[in-house]
Design an enzyme around this catalytic site. Structure first.
Site, mmCIF file in Angstrom:
data_model
loop_
_atom_site.group_PDB
_atom_site.id
_atom_site.type_symbol
_atom_site.label_atom_id
_atom_site.label_comp_id
_atom_site.label_asym_id
_atom_site.label_seq_id
_atom_site.Cartn_x
_atom_site.Cartn_y
_atom_site.Cartn_z
ATOM 1 N N HIS A 11 -17.775 115.410 13.359
ATOM 2 C CA HIS A 11 -16.659 114.485 13.199
ATOM 3 C C HIS A 11 -16.985 113.416 12.160
ATOM 4 O O HIS A 11 -18.133 113.234 11.785
ATOM 5 C CB HIS A 11 -16.271 113.825 14.535
ATOM 6 C CG HIS A 11 -17.330 112.943 15.121
ATOM 7 N ND1 HIS A 11 -18.167 113.362 16.120
ATOM 8 C CD2 HIS A 11 -17.682 111.668 14.852
ATOM 9 C CE1 HIS A 11 -18.988 112.381 16.452
ATOM 10 N NE2 HIS A 11 -18.725 111.342 15.685
ATOM 11 N N ARG A 15 -13.116 103.097 11.906
ATOM 12 C CA ARG A 15 -12.730 101.998 12.800
ATOM 13 C C ARG A 15 -11.270 101.656 12.543
ATOM 14 O O ARG A 15 -10.852 101.552 11.394
ATOM 15 C CB ARG A 15 -13.622 100.789 12.561
ATOM 16 C CG ARG A 15 -15.024 100.998 13.034
ATOM 17 C CD ARG A 15 -15.894 99.755 12.823
ATOM 18 N NE ARG A 15 -17.199 99.969 13.397
ATOM 19 C CZ ARG A 15 -18.207 100.563 12.766
ATOM 20 N NH1 ARG A 15 -18.047 100.974 11.518
ATOM 21 N NH2 ARG A 15 -19.369 100.734 13.358
ATOM 22 N N ASN A 66 -12.434 98.695 18.519
ATOM 23 C CA ASN A 66 -13.205 97.622 19.140
ATOM 24 C C ASN A 66 -12.229 96.603 19.708
ATOM 25 O O ASN A 66 -11.441 95.998 18.970
ATOM 26 C CB ASN A 66 -14.142 96.981 18.113
ATOM 27 C CG ASN A 66 -15.213 97.941 17.664
ATOM 28 O OD1 ASN A 66 -16.004 98.410 18.465
ATOM 29 N ND2 ASN A 66 -15.218 98.281 16.387
ATOM 30 N N GLU A 129 -6.465 112.785 1.613
ATOM 31 C CA GLU A 129 -6.073 113.694 0.544
ATOM 32 C C GLU A 129 -5.527 114.965 1.168
ATOM 33 O O GLU A 129 -6.129 115.547 2.059
ATOM 34 C CB GLU A 129 -7.274 114.031 -0.340
ATOM 35 C CG GLU A 129 -6.914 114.960 -1.491
ATOM 36 C CD GLU A 129 -8.123 115.312 -2.340
ATOM 37 O OE1 GLU A 129 -7.900 115.721 -3.504
ATOM 38 O OE2 GLU A 129 -9.266 115.211 -1.878
#
Length: 134
Positions: A11, A15, A66, A129
């Site tokens: 992966h 954030r 977060n 993209e």
């Protein structure tokens, strides 16, 4: 050195400021599936994994939220983009725009090549993209 058959990309983590807005973009607009989501109260963060297929066979995107963060993240000048292949990026861009997605580079050939590409932007400003594939 590991044999290439024994390793693969799992992966990419980014954030995100507003997890629900990002999940909406990646699932509703880009058509990915929410594969799993876990809250970590002791660390005050949530991890959500999205992708087009099972994590056992495909690379996915980890959205890290977060808790309590109010300021947008600065996307460093070393980060480029996430790439997604699609059979018809022209039709896909039309669909993305209708769904509220932001196309920042319309589909067309690369300046110095024949590959057709387009760019969209997620709610946090990350570039994605789209590459025309057979």
């Amino acid at each position: 050195m590991a044999d290439a058959r024994d390793v693969r990309v799992l992966h990419t983590m980014i954030r995100v400021l507003d997890l629900e807005r990002s999940l909406d973009f990646y699932t509703r607009i880009l058509g990915m599936k929410l594969l799993r989501r876990n809250d970590y109260p002791a660390g005050e963060f949530t991890l959500a994994f999205v992708g087009y297929g099972d994590e056992k066979s495909q690379a996915v995107i980890e959205l890290t939220h977060n808790w309590g963060r109010k300021e947008p993240y600065v996307i460093g000048d070393g980060f480029g983009h996430i790439a997604i292949g699609a059979r018809d990026i022209y039709a896909l861009c039309d669909e993305l725009k209708k769904a509220g997605g932001k196309v920042v580079r319309e589909p067309g050939p690369m300046k110095h090549g024949s590959t057709h590409i387009a760019f969209v932007e997620d709610p946090d400003g990350y570039k994605i993209e789209l590459i025309q594939v057979d």
